[in-house]
Design a protein around this motif. Structure first.
Motif, mmCIF file in Angstrom:
data_model
loop_
_atom_site.group_PDB
_atom_site.id
_atom_site.type_symbol
_atom_site.label_atom_id
_atom_site.label_comp_id
_atom_site.label_asym_id
_atom_site.label_seq_id
_atom_site.Cartn_x
_atom_site.Cartn_y
_atom_site.Cartn_z
ATOM 1 N N GLY A 128 50.156 -51.610 -35.338
ATOM 2 C CA GLY A 128 51.070 -51.297 -34.244
ATOM 3 C C GLY A 128 51.422 -49.824 -34.214
ATOM 4 N N SER A 129 51.781 -49.276 -35.371
ATOM 5 C CA SER A 129 52.120 -47.852 -35.458
ATOM 6 C C SER A 129 50.911 -46.971 -35.195
ATOM 7 N N VAL A 130 49.742 -47.414 -35.646
ATOM 8 C CA VAL A 130 48.516 -46.637 -35.440
ATOM 9 C C VAL A 130 48.192 -46.519 -33.956
ATOM 10 N N ILE A 131 48.308 -47.628 -33.228
ATOM 11 C CA ILE A 131 48.029 -47.595 -31.788
ATOM 12 C C ILE A 131 49.033 -46.705 -31.069
ATOM 13 N N GLU A 132 50.299 -46.793 -31.468
ATOM 14 C CA GLU A 132 51.317 -45.973 -30.820
ATOM 15 C C GLU A 132 51.093 -44.487 -31.068
ATOM 16 N N ARG A 133 50.449 -44.146 -32.156
ATOM 17 C CA ARG A 133 50.196 -42.741 -32.470
ATOM 18 C C ARG A 133 48.907 -42.226 -31.827
ATOM 19 N N PHE A 134 47.856 -43.049 -31.827
ATOM 20 C CA PHE A 134 46.546 -42.571 -31.378
ATOM 21 C C PHE A 134 46.058 -43.187 -30.066
ATOM 22 N N GLY A 135 46.672 -44.280 -29.634
ATOM 23 C CA GLY A 135 46.231 -44.943 -28.415
ATOM 24 C C GLY A 135 45.159 -45.981 -28.709
ATOM 25 N N PRO A 136 44.982 -46.951 -27.782
ATOM 26 C CA PRO A 136 44.023 -48.039 -28.028
ATOM 27 C C PRO A 136 42.567 -47.605 -28.089
ATOM 28 N N VAL A 137 42.170 -46.608 -27.310
ATOM 29 C CA VAL A 137 40.761 -46.188 -27.301
ATOM 30 C C VAL A 137 40.343 -45.667 -28.670
ATOM 31 N N LYS A 138 41.063 -44.707 -29.195
ATOM 32 C CA LYS A 138 40.705 -44.113 -30.487
ATOM 33 C C LYS A 138 40.838 -45.127 -31.621
ATOM 34 N N THR A 139 41.847 -45.998 -31.525
ATOM 35 C CA THR A 139 42.041 -47.002 -32.577
ATOM 36 C C THR A 139 40.869 -47.969 -32.634
ATOM 37 N N ASP A 140 40.438 -48.475 -31.473
ATOM 38 C CA ASP A 140 39.280 -49.367 -31.439
ATOM 39 C C ASP A 140 38.030 -48.669 -31.954
ATOM 40 N N CYS A 141 37.825 -47.434 -31.527
ATOM 41 C CA CYS A 141 36.633 -46.687 -31.954
ATOM 42 C C CYS A 141 36.631 -46.468 -33.462
ATOM 43 N N PHE A 142 37.814 -46.179 -34.018
ATOM 44 C CA PHE A 142 37.898 -45.986 -35.469
ATOM 45 C C PHE A 142 37.593 -47.284 -36.217
ATOM 46 N N LEU A 143 38.191 -48.387 -35.770
ATOM 47 C CA LEU A 143 37.974 -49.664 -36.449
ATOM 48 C C LEU A 143 36.508 -50.063 -36.418
#
Length: 365
Positions: free
Chosen positions: A127-142
């Motif tokens: 939750g905190s990761v998405i709020e910091r980086f946004g859903p696009v970057k979070t999905d790409c990182f995962l």
């Protein structure tokens, strides 16, 4: 919203630019094709839906890539209780000759537990990761990290390595958090239940698809002459290849919000959630109840995805291909089951508000 602003979008939207009409497909003649729009700036809603859905679906393929191949993997790693006898046989005879009842079953069980353990932690933090980086970057990182750890699964040499590999690969399950978050900020409350349920359900469908795809890939490598051990190891690169293709599409062809990059203010917040926020959230008895309900519901599904193929193979003596097909039938229910739940929830919400959604949830359980 002015008429000029409304005309910008390819889909009908509300005053907050959230999509009010959920249509994942459009017709190209008689053929339905994914509705992604002409450009990400004019249809970020459906781009987000498909990006989130495909990310979660393909994540499941890598997350449970080992599951349908365990009858093969345990033979190659020498985990069978009668390993000394098995290794004396020809490769094509070893899989059926393997006895997995004591030490072997314990190792398989530990690996199955590990396959969902890291996901618990990463989902909690995401939750905190998405709020910091946004859903696009979070999905790409995962997915990028997932490509690395799934590929490393090919290096496994023993039971301990299998447990470790499945532990780290389980982080891919956290794409579900992005899946639900992203759709929630893109769709109006009149259709968000259907959008979230469909994205989650079709994503979960990957848990069924991997039951068939991984054995097919394994058989393909066997058919070109690779030995048993090399064939299943080469199969681990199949999910990684899918991620390598999907990540650039998500990064360059979708966006966090209707306005572009993610901004925390669209959630009505000024700072990213910290440890105190999580603690306060958990202390809410309603959240606590939802945790137990979801763990029972999704936990059962993860258990089935982990063991069905091996169970059918060991308990009923069916072939690897047939066991995988039977395991697929369970995951395939996600094609319609979750969407129906979302449609029902949206219908109840339109008539009775949140109380309607709660009754839908209660009756479904």
């Amino acid at each position: 919203m002015t008429a000029a602003q409304a005309d910008k979008w390819e889909v009908p939207v509300d005053a907050d630019s959230k999509c009010t009409d959920f249509r994942p497909f459009k017709m190209l003649g008689p053929v339905p094709v994914p509705h992604c729009g002409r450009r990400r700036q004019t249809n970020p809603h459906m781009r987000a839906f498909w990006a989130a859905t495909l990310a979660f679906m393909l994540a499941f393929i890598g997350w449970f890539a080992f599951a349908p191949l365990l009858p093969v993997v345990r033979v190659d790693l020498g985990l069978c209780d009668n390993n000394d006898v098995v290794q004396l046989l020809a490769e094509d005879e070893r899989i059926e000759a393997c006895v997995c009842k004591e030490g072997c079953k314990q190792t398989m069980g530990n690996a199955n537990v590990a396959a969902v353990s890291f996901d618990v932690l990463t989902r909690f933090l995401l939750g905190s990761v998405i709020e910091r980086f946004g859903p696009v970057k979070t999905d790409c990182f995962l997915l990028s990290f997932g490509a690395l750890v799934v590929s490393c699964g090919a290096l496994v040499q023993d039971g301990t390595g299998l447990i470790a590999a499945r532990f780290f690969v389980s982080c891919l399950g956290s794409t579900f958090v992005v899946n639900q978050f992203w759709n929630s900020i893109m769709f109006n409350k009149s259709v968000v239940g259907t959008a979230n349920a469909t994205a989650g359900g079709w994503g979960n469908l990957g848990g069924g698809l991997t039951q068939v795809l991984m054995p097919l890939v394994y058989r393909l490598f066997r058919s070109v002459g690779l030995p048993l051990g090399q064939a299943w190891r080469a199969s681990m690169f199949f999910p990684a290849a899918l991620y390598i293709v999907l990540v650039p599409w998500i990064y360059f062809c979708s966006q966090d919000t209707t306005k572009g990059k993610f901004d925390l203010t669209i959630l009505g917040k000024s700072k990213v959630a910290g440890p105190k926020t999580y603690l306060k959230c958990i202390m809410d008895y309603r959240v606590f109840l939802m945790i137990f309900q979801y763990s029972a519901c999704f936990g059962c599904e993860l258990c089935m995805n982990n063991i069905l193929a091996s169970h059918f193979y060991d308990a009923f003596g069916v072939g690897l291909k047939e066991a995988s097909a039977l395991a697929l039938s369970f995951g395939f229910m996600n094609l319609f089951a979750r969407s129906l739940g979302g449609i029902w929830s949206d219908w109840a919400n339109a008539r009775w508000g949140m109380q309607g959604r709660l009754w839908t949830h209660f009756l479904s359980l």
